[in-house]
Design a protein around this motif. Structure first.
Motif, PDB file in Angstrom:
ATOM      1  N   VAL A 134       0.836  -1.208   0.000  1.00 48.10           N
ATOM      2  CA  VAL A 134       0.000   0.000   0.000  1.00 48.10           C
ATOM      3  C   VAL A 134       0.869   1.256   0.000  1.00 48.10           C
ATOM      4  N   ARG A 135       1.903   1.254   0.809  1.00 48.10           N
ATOM      5  CA  ARG A 135       2.810   2.404   0.822  1.00 48.10           C
ATOM      6  C   ARG A 135       3.478   2.584  -0.534  1.00 48.10           C
ATOM      7  N   VAL A 147       9.189   5.402   0.313  1.00 48.26           N
ATOM      8  CA  VAL A 147      10.612   5.052   0.485  1.00 48.26           C
ATOM      9  C   VAL A 147      10.906   4.649   1.928  1.00 48.26           C
ATOM     10  N   MET A 148       9.866   4.176   2.587  1.00 45.63           N
ATOM     11  CA  MET A 148      10.045   3.805   3.987  1.00 45.63           C
ATOM     12  C   MET A 148      10.920   2.571   4.146  1.00 45.63           C
ATOM     13  N   LEU A 158      13.833   2.338   3.092  1.00 43.25           N
ATOM     14  CA  LEU A 158      15.190   2.787   3.372  1.00 43.25           C
ATOM     15  C   LEU A 158      15.350   2.925   4.883  1.00 43.25           C
ATOM     16  N   PRO A 159      16.359   2.295   5.439  1.00 41.01           N
ATOM     17  CA  PRO A 159      16.507   2.274   6.892  1.00 41.01           C
ATOM     18  C   PRO A 159      16.559   3.671   7.506  1.00 41.01           C
ATOM     19  N   GLU A 160      17.204   4.600   6.826  1.00 39.87           N
ATOM     20  CA  GLU A 160      17.312   5.957   7.374  1.00 39.87           C
ATOM     21  C   GLU A 160      15.942   6.600   7.495  1.00 39.87           C
ATOM     22  N   VAL A 161      15.112   6.373   6.500  1.00 42.91           N
ATOM     23  CA  VAL A 161      13.768   6.940   6.537  1.00 42.91           C
ATOM     24  C   VAL A 161      12.951   6.281   7.641  1.00 42.91           C
ATOM     25  N   ALA A 162      13.071   4.971   7.737  1.00 45.68           N
ATOM     26  CA  ALA A 162      12.340   4.246   8.776  1.00 45.68           C
ATOM     27  C   ALA A 162      12.728   4.778  10.147  1.00 45.68           C
ATOM     28  N   ALA A 163      14.007   5.030  10.341  1.00 47.80           N
ATOM     29  CA  ALA A 163      14.476   5.530  11.634  1.00 47.80           C
ATOM     30  C   ALA A 163      13.905   6.918  11.914  1.00 47.80           C
TER      31      ALA A 163
END
Lengths: 197, 197
Positions: free
Chosen positions: A108-109, B114-115, B117-122
């Motif tokens: 979904v994202r 783009v979640m 990507l680990p940096e974005v998730a963090a």
DNA sequence: GCATTACTGGAGTCGCTGCTCTAATAATTG
DNA sequence: CAATTATTAGAGCAGCGACTCCAGTAATGC
């Protein structure tokens, strides 16, 4: 002449690719998912890939169309029910179950991330429309039966029910401790509270 | 020696780039937004761009950090209130207002895309944490004051309040007729219903 | 004014990825 | 079996976009 198409084999292969793509899209997003990776996951070469789908985008749209078709088919399940409110809550429940597929939130994202592409926007519109067609008649019936609040229009109520399942899906995507299984009951309860007159 | 940095000028320029990027990300998604387009929008050359941000990703993270900082600052506004439930509803209201910036929904979708990507998730984790730190104490106070249901843990209630504003934001992003301004009242009402004992 | 450093633009590079092309193979029909 | 066509793999191409590099300019301190 020789060798006519075997539609069963063809469709099966198509589904293998779709399934692989669903996984990779969910893991890496749309742009992050390379066709090479999808091919690897599906166990095919890139030639085969483009034999089945003209572009990567077409593949995404095919997945979305599949989902929309599923929503349309769902209507039949409820057709001879007589408890409108119960049907609405069951549809919400169904939404929670869909969110249980661990790939769903990521997918979904991924779709949201490319919603600026007109084709994707159109496909999502179609999906929303299908959801609306499913919910709206039951909302109207529930209102007429006095089972539901009437201070909002049926369209608004439909949007809000959609909002709840959508938000639910989004939360399971982001928050580790927020699981579809664990919070399902709260979702149904929240929908009840929302619908109450 | 010669020419020390003028921090004001520098920061201003940074903000110009950030503002342009916010717009372009919202319009085209993260991958769809080229650095060239961001530069054009900001009225700078690509050399300047990479003078201010080492990578395109760093720019995205800077925007997210800005948002998180804003949430942290919001805490101060409520610090001497004595009506916990009122504060919770005000925070929800604030969320609706944030959704009124027309770029917000698109930007949120872009980030979601783009979640992986680990940096974005963090960065998103940090943001969620900030939201939680803002809400949680007030939820606990509201429960203690008997203004709110106690069948859910404070953490769950916090998640659900977040879900509501998040879903609200998502819906304004997708549905033309669902406007932040028009549905704000229903959002607050739905939050009330959800919180009621 | 002069040395030094910050800032700026934009031409160019380099890697990556969606997609094409070709040649081989498998399946089907008569 | 022969003819025909669907299917397949994978090497390579073309284009694009993030980022580098450099040369020029502006600002500052002495």
């Amino acid at each position: 002449m020789a060798r006519t198409v075997d539609p069963v084999r063809h469709e099966a292969r198509r589904l293998v690719i779709i399934d692989a793509a669903l996984t990779v899209f969910a893991e890496r997003g749309y742009d992050g998912a390379t066709t090479a990776e999808i091919c690897r996951r599906a166990g095919i070469g890139s030639g085969t890939f483009f034999h089945y789908f003209p572009t990567k985008l077409a593949l995404l749209l095919a997945i979305l169309a599949l989902g929309t078709a599923e929503v349309r088919d769902a209507a039949a399940v409820y057709s001879d029910r007589t408890d409108p409110l119960g049907v609405l809550l069951d549809i919400v429940r169904q939404g929670a179950d869909d969110a249980a597929d661990p790939r769903m939130p990521g997918f979904v994202r991924a779709v949201g991330g490319v919603m600026h592409l007109p084709e994707v926007a159109a496909a999502l519109d179609a999906d929303t429309q299908a959801q609306r067609d499913l919910l709206l008649p039951w909302v109207e019936r529930a209102q007429r039966a006095g089972e539901t609040r009437t201070d909002l229009t049926p369209e608004q109520i439909t949007s809000w029910l959609y909002l709840l399942t959508d938000g639910f899906l989004g939360r399971t995507a982001v928050e580790e401790s927020f699981t579809a299984r664990g919070e399902k009951a709260t979702l149904v309860d929240t929908a009840s509270r929302f619908l109450a007159p």
